[in-house]
Design a protein around this motif. Structure first.
Motif, PDB file in Angstrom:
ATOM      1  N   LYS A 104       0.827  -1.205   0.000  1.00 51.57           N
ATOM      2  CA  LYS A 104       0.000   0.000   0.000  1.00 51.57           C
ATOM      3  C   LYS A 104       0.864   1.260   0.000  1.00 51.57           C
ATOM      4  N   GLN A 105       2.021   1.185   0.672  1.00 52.58           N
ATOM      5  CA  GLN A 105       2.886   2.350   0.798  1.00 52.58           C
ATOM      6  C   GLN A 105       4.332   1.881   0.923  1.00 52.58           C
ATOM      7  N   ILE A 106       5.232   2.609   0.262  1.00 50.28           N
ATOM      8  CA  ILE A 106       6.667   2.307   0.343  1.00 50.28           C
ATOM      9  C   ILE A 106       7.400   3.605   0.645  1.00 50.28           C
ATOM     10  N   LYS A 107       8.265   3.560   1.640  1.00 56.75           N
ATOM     11  CA  LYS A 107       9.141   4.693   1.949  1.00 56.75           C
ATOM     12  C   LYS A 107      10.561   4.166   1.934  1.00 56.75           C
ATOM     13  N   LYS A 108      11.459   4.959   1.349  1.00 63.01           N
ATOM     14  CA  LYS A 108      12.867   4.570   1.335  1.00 63.01           C
ATOM     15  C   LYS A 108      13.718   5.818   1.197  1.00 63.01           C
ATOM     16  N   ASP A 109      14.984   5.677   1.501  1.00 58.94           N
ATOM     17  CA  ASP A 109      15.880   6.813   1.352  1.00 58.94           C
ATOM     18  C   ASP A 109      16.774   6.621   0.125  1.00 58.94           C
ATOM     19  N   ASP A 125      -2.922  -6.400   8.048  1.00 59.92           N
ATOM     20  CA  ASP A 125      -2.015  -5.262   7.892  1.00 59.92           C
ATOM     21  C   ASP A 125      -0.642  -5.621   8.442  1.00 59.92           C
ATOM     22  N   ILE A 126       0.373  -5.164   7.739  1.00 57.98           N
ATOM     23  CA  ILE A 126       1.754  -5.392   8.171  1.00 57.98           C
ATOM     24  C   ILE A 126       2.598  -4.206   7.725  1.00 57.98           C
ATOM     25  N   THR A 127       3.541  -3.822   8.568  1.00 61.12           N
ATOM     26  CA  THR A 127       4.541  -2.823   8.214  1.00 61.12           C
ATOM     27  C   THR A 127       5.883  -3.487   8.448  1.00 61.12           C
ATOM     28  N   LEU A 128       6.727  -3.458   7.439  1.00 63.57           N
ATOM     29  CA  LEU A 128       8.046  -4.080   7.529  1.00 63.57           C
ATOM     30  C   LEU A 128       9.102  -3.024   7.243  1.00 63.57           C
ATOM     31  N   ILE A 129      10.058  -2.898   8.154  1.00 57.19           N
ATOM     32  CA  ILE A 129      11.147  -1.940   7.988  1.00 57.19           C
ATOM     33  C   ILE A 129      12.453  -2.722   7.964  1.00 57.19           C
ATOM     34  N   ASN A 130      13.183  -2.585   6.862  1.00 58.26           N
ATOM     35  CA  ASN A 130      14.489  -3.233   6.703  1.00 58.26           C
ATOM     36  C   ASN A 130      15.538  -2.128   6.766  1.00 58.26           C
ATOM     37  N   ILE A 131      16.462  -2.231   7.720  1.00 61.31           N
ATOM     38  CA  ILE A 131      17.442  -1.181   7.977  1.00 61.31           C
ATOM     39  C   ILE A 131      18.861  -1.708   7.808  1.00 61.31           C
ATOM     40  N   TYR A 132      19.689  -0.905   7.147  1.00 63.23           N
ATOM     41  CA  TYR A 132      21.138  -1.119   7.186  1.00 63.23           C
ATOM     42  C   TYR A 132      21.729   0.165   7.751  1.00 63.23           C
ATOM     43  N   ALA A 133      22.098   0.120   9.026  1.00 63.41           N
ATOM     44  CA  ALA A 133      22.633   1.305   9.695  1.00 63.41           C
ATOM     45  C   ALA A 133      24.096   1.497   9.317  1.00 63.41           C
ATOM     46  N   PRO A 134      24.529   2.759   9.203  1.00 67.58           N
ATOM     47  CA  PRO A 134      25.946   3.006   8.892  1.00 67.58           C
ATOM     48  C   PRO A 134      26.840   2.478  10.013  1.00 67.58           C
ATOM     49  N   ASN A 135      28.078   2.172   9.666  1.00 62.61           N
ATOM     50  CA  ASN A 135      29.010   1.606  10.649  1.00 62.61           C
ATOM     51  C   ASN A 135      29.316   2.573  11.787  1.00 62.61           C
ATOM     52  N   THR A 136      29.331   3.876  11.496  1.00 62.62           N
ATOM     53  CA  THR A 136      29.587   4.861  12.549  1.00 62.62           C
ATOM     54  C   THR A 136      28.293   5.598  12.866  1.00 62.62           C
ATOM     55  N   GLY A 137      28.049   5.777  14.139  1.00 61.26           N
ATOM     56  CA  GLY A 137      26.841   6.484  14.578  1.00 61.26           C
ATOM     57  C   GLY A 137      25.564   5.686  14.404  1.00 61.26           C
ATOM     58  N   ALA A 138      25.669   4.364  14.404  1.00 56.12           N
ATOM     59  CA  ALA A 138      24.508   3.507  14.150  1.00 56.12           C
ATOM     60  C   ALA A 138      23.365   3.704  15.147  1.00 56.12           C
ATOM     61  N   PRO A 139      23.627   3.712  16.469  1.00 54.46           N
ATOM     62  CA  PRO A 139      22.505   3.874  17.404  1.00 54.46           C
ATOM     63  C   PRO A 139      21.729   5.175  17.166  1.00 54.46           C
ATOM     64  N   LYS A 140      22.464   6.257  16.941  1.00 49.75           N
ATOM     65  CA  LYS A 140      21.827   7.554  16.703  1.00 49.75           C
ATOM     66  C   LYS A 140      21.015   7.521  15.400  1.00 49.75           C
ATOM     67  N   PHE A 141      21.579   6.900  14.343  1.00 50.25           N
ATOM     68  CA  PHE A 141      20.894   6.793  13.057  1.00 50.25           C
ATOM     69  C   PHE A 141      19.575   6.032  13.208  1.00 50.25           C
ATOM     70  N   VAL A 142      19.625   4.868  13.852  1.00 49.26           N
ATOM     71  CA  VAL A 142      18.425   4.036  13.985  1.00 49.26           C
ATOM     72  C   VAL A 142      17.380   4.754  14.838  1.00 49.26           C
ATOM     73  N   LYS A 143      17.803   5.346  15.934  1.00 45.00           N
ATOM     74  CA  LYS A 143      16.867   6.065  16.800  1.00 45.00           C
ATOM     75  C   LYS A 143      16.189   7.199  16.021  1.00 45.00           C
ATOM     76  N   GLN A 144      16.964   7.976  15.263  1.00 42.21           N
ATOM     77  CA  GLN A 144      16.411   9.079  14.480  1.00 42.21           C
ATOM     78  C   GLN A 144      15.444   8.555  13.411  1.00 42.21           C
ATOM     79  N   LEU A 145      15.797   7.466  12.758  1.00 39.70           N
ATOM     80  CA  LEU A 145      14.924   6.874  11.740  1.00 39.70           C
ATOM     81  C   LEU A 145      13.596   6.445  12.360  1.00 39.70           C
ATOM     82  N   LEU A 146      13.646   5.816  13.526  1.00 38.88           N
ATOM     83  CA  LEU A 146      12.418   5.382  14.189  1.00 38.88           C
ATOM     84  C   LEU A 146      11.549   6.575  14.592  1.00 38.88           C
ATOM     85  N   ILE A 147      12.190   7.675  14.972  1.00 42.91           N
ATOM     86  CA  ILE A 147      11.438   8.895  15.290  1.00 42.91           C
ATOM     87  C   ILE A 147      10.758   9.424  14.026  1.00 42.91           C
ATOM     88  N   GLU A 148      11.500   9.445  12.907  1.00 44.20           N
ATOM     89  CA  GLU A 148      10.938   9.922  11.635  1.00 44.20           C
ATOM     90  C   GLU A 148       9.783   9.050  11.145  1.00 44.20           C
TER      91      GLU A 148
END
Length: 191
Positions: A104-109, A125-148
């Motif tokens: 129904k909807q696709i979001k990607k960067d 209904d299902i929402t699936l998020i597949n993430i590849y976090a960068p090697n540096t700053g991964a926790p901050k990246f994932v947290k920010q993505l989840l907020i977005e």
């Protein structure tokens, strides 16, 4: 005799529960560390066929946006991906032809760090998020993505991928410590 009756009754109850729950869904995830080599693509395709999941999530595909054909696996026609023009990062979701899935909807960067798919799988209904976090700053990246993506996240959301972060003691080496960023990320994931 009484024991057999009890076991049969329990089996009947269990069978009935399985009918209510619906079809089984299996999701596998793998960091493939690049799929530009034909030999590696062949091996990954063989592994996917052998595992026979409902959904297969890949990280670090290193493909460009025009390389969708390189992910073809017989029996998995639905291929959704987010790739980087420089063939860095890259994530993909392959969905088996054996299941009734409607996106129904696709979001990607544009960097190929994540893809989110909202849809229905067997009319659920299902929402699936597949993430590849960068090697540096991964926790901050994932947290920010989840907020977005918080407006898109609900009880039917499944988050998979390579978060490049040791979330539990089992995930880390003896030298790695669980720091404040990782604790905050775990709290965000629990939410």
């Amino acid at each position: 005799m009484g024991r057999e009756t009890k076991e049969t009754e329990e089996n009947r109850k269990t069978r009935h529960k399985m009918v209510v729950v619906g079809p089984q869904v299996s999701i596998i995830t793998l960091n493939v560390n690049g799929l530009n080599s034909p030999i590696k693509r062949h091996r990954v395709a063989g592994w996917i066929k052998e595992q026979d999941p409902t959904i297969c999530c890949l990280q670090e595909t290193h493909l460009s946006p025009k390389d969708k054909h390189r992910l073809r696996v017989k029996g998995w026609r639905t291929i959704l991906q987010a790739n980087n023009e420089q063939k860095k990062a890259g994530v993909a979701i392959l969905i088996s032809d054996k299941v009734d899935f409607k996106a129904k909807q696709i979001k990607k960067d544009k960097e190929g760090q994540y893809i989110m798919i909202k849809g229905t799988l067997h009319q659920e209904d299902i929402t699936l998020i597949n993430i590849y976090a960068p090697n540096t700053g991964a926790p901050k990246f994932v947290k920010q993505l989840l907020i977005e993506l918080k407006e898109d996240i609900n009880n039917n959301t499944i988050i998979v991928g390579d978060l490049n972060t040791p979330l539990t003691p089992m995930d880390r080496t003896s030298r790695q410590k669980i720091n404040k960023e990782i604790i905050e990320l775990n709290e965000k994931l629990d939410q």
